[in-house]
Design a protein around this motif. Structure first.
Motif, PDB file in Angstrom:
ATOM      1  N   ILE A 146      44.553  -2.194  -6.100  1.00 32.26           N
ATOM      2  CA  ILE A 146      45.811  -2.019  -6.817  1.00 32.26           C
ATOM      3  C   ILE A 146      45.547  -1.736  -8.299  1.00 32.26           C
ATOM      4  O   ILE A 146      44.514  -2.115  -8.846  1.00 32.26           O
ATOM      5  CB  ILE A 146      46.710  -3.263  -6.678  1.00 32.26           C
ATOM      6  CG1 ILE A 146      46.007  -4.505  -7.276  1.00 32.26           C
ATOM      7  CG2 ILE A 146      47.068  -3.508  -5.226  1.00 32.26           C
ATOM      8  CD1 ILE A 146      46.889  -5.743  -7.293  1.00 32.26           C
ATOM      9  N   ASN A 147      46.511  -1.058  -8.920  1.00 31.78           N
ATOM     10  CA  ASN A 147      46.453  -0.792 -10.351  1.00 31.78           C
ATOM     11  C   ASN A 147      47.190  -1.879 -11.111  1.00 31.78           C
ATOM     12  O   ASN A 147      48.295  -2.287 -10.729  1.00 31.78           O
ATOM     13  CB  ASN A 147      47.093   0.560 -10.676  1.00 31.78           C
ATOM     14  CG  ASN A 147      46.262   1.721 -10.170  1.00 31.78           C
ATOM     15  OD1 ASN A 147      45.037   1.653 -10.175  1.00 31.78           O
ATOM     16  ND2 ASN A 147      46.917   2.791  -9.761  1.00 31.78           N
ATOM     17  N   VAL A 148      46.586  -2.360 -12.176  1.00 25.06           N
ATOM     18  CA  VAL A 148      47.206  -3.344 -13.054  1.00 25.06           C
ATOM     19  C   VAL A 148      47.672  -2.599 -14.300  1.00 25.06           C
ATOM     20  O   VAL A 148      46.883  -1.901 -14.944  1.00 25.06           O
ATOM     21  CB  VAL A 148      46.209  -4.458 -13.427  1.00 25.06           C
ATOM     22  CG1 VAL A 148      46.883  -5.498 -14.315  1.00 25.06           C
ATOM     23  CG2 VAL A 148      45.646  -5.114 -12.173  1.00 25.06           C
TER      24      VAL A 148
ATOM     25  N   ALA B 245      50.848   2.308 -18.706  1.00 24.83           N
ATOM     26  CA  ALA B 245      49.461   2.727 -18.489  1.00 24.83           C
ATOM     27  C   ALA B 245      48.717   1.735 -17.609  1.00 24.83           C
ATOM     28  O   ALA B 245      48.977   0.528 -17.631  1.00 24.83           O
ATOM     29  CB  ALA B 245      48.743   2.876 -19.825  1.00 24.83           C
ATOM     30  N   VAL B 246      47.761   2.247 -16.832  1.00 22.31           N
ATOM     31  CA  VAL B 246      46.880   1.403 -16.027  1.00 22.31           C
ATOM     32  C   VAL B 246      45.794   0.848 -16.942  1.00 22.31           C
ATOM     33  O   VAL B 246      45.080   1.597 -17.609  1.00 22.31           O
ATOM     34  CB  VAL B 246      46.245   2.207 -14.874  1.00 22.31           C
ATOM     35  CG1 VAL B 246      45.229   1.350 -14.112  1.00 22.31           C
ATOM     36  CG2 VAL B 246      47.327   2.720 -13.924  1.00 22.31           C
ATOM     37  N   VAL B 247      45.672  -0.480 -16.988  1.00 21.52           N
ATOM     38  CA  VAL B 247      44.688  -1.116 -17.867  1.00 21.52           C
ATOM     39  C   VAL B 247      43.518  -1.719 -17.097  1.00 21.52           C
ATOM     40  O   VAL B 247      42.486  -2.054 -17.684  1.00 21.52           O
ATOM     41  CB  VAL B 247      45.346  -2.217 -18.732  1.00 21.52           C
ATOM     42  CG1 VAL B 247      46.415  -1.615 -19.621  1.00 21.52           C
ATOM     43  CG2 VAL B 247      45.942  -3.318 -17.868  1.00 21.52           C
ATOM     44  N   ALA B 248      43.680  -1.886 -15.778  1.00 18.24           N
ATOM     45  CA  ALA B 248      42.611  -2.484 -14.967  1.00 18.24           C
ATOM     46  C   ALA B 248      42.948  -2.235 -13.505  1.00 18.24           C
ATOM     47  O   ALA B 248      43.962  -1.607 -13.167  1.00 18.24           O
ATOM     48  CB  ALA B 248      42.471  -3.969 -15.259  1.00 18.24           C
ATOM     49  N   SER B 249      42.088  -2.708 -12.624  1.00 14.44           N
ATOM     50  CA  SER B 249      42.350  -2.619 -11.187  1.00 14.44           C
ATOM     51  C   SER B 249      41.832  -3.876 -10.514  1.00 14.44           C
ATOM     52  O   SER B 249      40.991  -4.594 -11.072  1.00 14.44           O
ATOM     53  CB  SER B 249      41.681  -1.378 -10.594  1.00 14.44           C
ATOM     54  OG  SER B 249      40.275  -1.452 -10.737  1.00 14.44           O
ATOM     55  N   ALA B 250      42.343  -4.149  -9.330  1.00 14.73           N
ATOM     56  CA  ALA B 250      41.906  -5.307  -8.554  1.00 14.73           C
ATOM     57  C   ALA B 250      41.744  -4.871  -7.105  1.00 14.73           C
ATOM     58  O   ALA B 250      42.510  -4.038  -6.607  1.00 14.73           O
ATOM     59  CB  ALA B 250      42.916  -6.449  -8.667  1.00 14.73           C
ATOM     60  N   THR B 251      40.742  -5.396  -6.455  1.00 11.71           N
ATOM     61  CA  THR B 251      40.432  -4.986  -5.081  1.00 11.71           C
ATOM     62  C   THR B 251      41.028  -5.945  -4.065  1.00 11.71           C
ATOM     63  O   THR B 251      41.393  -7.089  -4.388  1.00 11.71           O
ATOM     64  CB  THR B 251      38.913  -4.924  -4.878  1.00 11.71           C
ATOM     65  OG1 THR B 251      38.348  -6.208  -5.170  1.00 11.71           O
ATOM     66  CG2 THR B 251      38.297  -3.885  -5.796  1.00 11.71           C
TER      67      THR B 251
END
Length: 458
Positions: free
Chosen positions: A405-407, A416-422
């Motif tokens: 997912i996009n954080v 804006a997307v600042v990070a991601s999590a699996t």
């Protein structure tokens, strides 16, 4: 008998009087020549080597007349500017912007990266991105805007162009860097049009190193790029401080000089080069100016994407980096924190836990081995995001369901997307907001995801 007429010494006479005049004339001419040569040499050594003027149509021509912040005799502050323009040109924007401070009082080198999308107000009240200052008013305007933003005196600037950077790295025989991930992107440029790097520790050519510092198509965009630029400059400094290169510095300076525009004089550069051995022992402390992402608001005409910084926080961050060598490891903030920042909260003791080490080698080792824990500096301990006590009262441990997912920087897909999590990753849910959850990731980053993408941790 009339006597002989009295003889007069002439300039062409070979008598004693004439010889004396010739000697005096020769001495005077020689002295004048020596003064002229010495004066010319002094001028050549102390004049700015290759300054870049403001564009001819610029409305910011009085920048140099503005009062400046007092200089610090114990440090040299150089503004490093990277641009895709050619040498002598100013019609392009800034691609790299880093304040590099050689701190003799604390025996450190401090580097503060200013993201190119940082939103500022220009002298005429117009708002825009700081990277536009180069095309609007040349290096002088860029220097002024950075100085006012950080409340720091800037002694000189050094502007490097893409081709110059490539030549510098190739002259040094390449540079060894750990590429963190696969990087592939077509820039659309006629030259250096493809960035194509594989992950892993490797020696990069000039063109490859350029791609490394330019690439920003990752989860943190321009912020990820500023972090890579810092790693590049660390690797470059280690390369230059290699004993084999220190003895070549005079030759290297001559080879590099055609690739750099600067208001430094040759005497200043030579003076810095003579101190290179002592600089080798200085640890390098880096930071990216903290702030938050802003995506264009469709309801605001001509709104653009920006990196938003709080002016008070920008000055606070610069002061503590330069004075104490302490810095925020994770610069990405929630927009609310940026807007309402005060010295008593977001930049307190827990946030600023990293400090300069005693040697450059120790600093390099720390950067390679503690990046995960350092990135949690914004919220304290790295274990708090997924284990142990919650990062704040009321935080709930959650797990990402079924996909990566996009954080985002705010509660909506327009942020804006600042990070991601699996899938399966554990996070802390801090609060809810209209179908969005504000979460904290294991490395400390904070952002928003749609509530349906999370479920309570078993």
């Amino acid at each position: 008998m009339a006597g002989r007429p009295r003889r007069h010494n002439s300039p062409h006479s070979t008598g004693r009087g004439g010889t004396g005049r010739w000697k005096r004339a020769i001495v005077l001419v020689t002295a004048a020549a020596c003064v002229g040569v010495a004066g010319g040499a002094y001028y050549a050594l102390h004049r700015p080597l290759k300054t870049v003027p403001a564009p001819s149509a610029s409305k910011y021509t009085d920048v140099a007349e503005q009062p400046k912040i007092p200089a610090d005799p114990d440090r040299t502050n150089i503004l490093l500017i990277g641009s895709d323009t050619r040498p002598g040109e100013v019609d392009g924007n800034t691609d790299v912007l880093i304040l590099c401070s050689i701190d003799r009082a604390h025996h450190r080198i401090e580097m503060l990266s200013i993201p190119r999308d940082t939103k500022i107000t220009f002298p005429d009240g117009m708002q825009g991105k700081i990277n536009e200052a180069l095309s609007l008013g040349g290096p002088a305007l860029t220097e002024r805007m950075v100085s006012e933003l950080l409340d720091v005196h800037i002694d000189n600037y050094a502007l490097t162009h893409f081709g110059g950077l490539v030549k510098i790295i190739d002259t040094l025989g390449g540079i060894r860097i750990d590429v963190p991930e696969r990087m592939y992107y077509r820039t659309g440029d006629k030259e250096y049009g493809v960035i194509n790097l594989q992950p892993g520790v490797q020696t990069l050519s000039g063109a490859q190193a350029l791609g490394f510092v330019r690439f920003r198509h990752d989860r943190l965009g321009d912020i990820g790029r500023t972090q890579r630029q810092q790693e590049f400059l660390k690797a470059l400094s280690h390369k230059l401080m290699d004993p084999a290169n220190i003895v070549r510095l005079p030759q290297l300076i001559r080879e590099f000089w055609g690739t750099i525009d600067t208001d430094m004089s040759l005497a200043q550069v030579i003076h810095l080069a003579t101190q290179a051995t002592s600089f080798k022992q200085y640890p390098i402390v880096t930071e990216t100016l903290p702030g938050s992402f802003h995506n264009p608001d469709p309801n605001i005409p001509h709104d653009a994407s920006y990196w938003i910084v709080n002016p008070a926080e920008a000055r606070y961050a610069a002061k503590h980096l330069l004075d104490d060598g302490t810095h925020v490891a994770n610069p990405v903030q929630d927009p609310y924190i940026t807007e309402h920042w005060s010295p008593a909260d977001g930049m307190g003791a827990k946030a600023r836990i990293r400090s300069a080490t005693t040697t450059a080698d120790t600093q390099q080792q720390n950067d390679n081995t503690t990046s995960t824990s350092a990135n949690s500096a914004v919220s304290g301990d790295s274990t708090n995001a997924t284990g142990g006590a919650p990062p704040s009262p009321g935080a709930v441990k959650m797990v990402v369901t079924g996909q990566t997912i996009n954080v985002r920087s705010g509660p909506g897909t327009n942020y804006a997307v600042v990070a991601s999590a699996t899938a399966g990753e554990m996070v802390w849910k801090l609060e809810e907001f209209n179908g969005w959850d504000k979460i904290q990731l294991p490395e400390g980053a904070i952002g928003y995801v749609a509530s349906w993408l999370l479920q309570p941790s078993p």
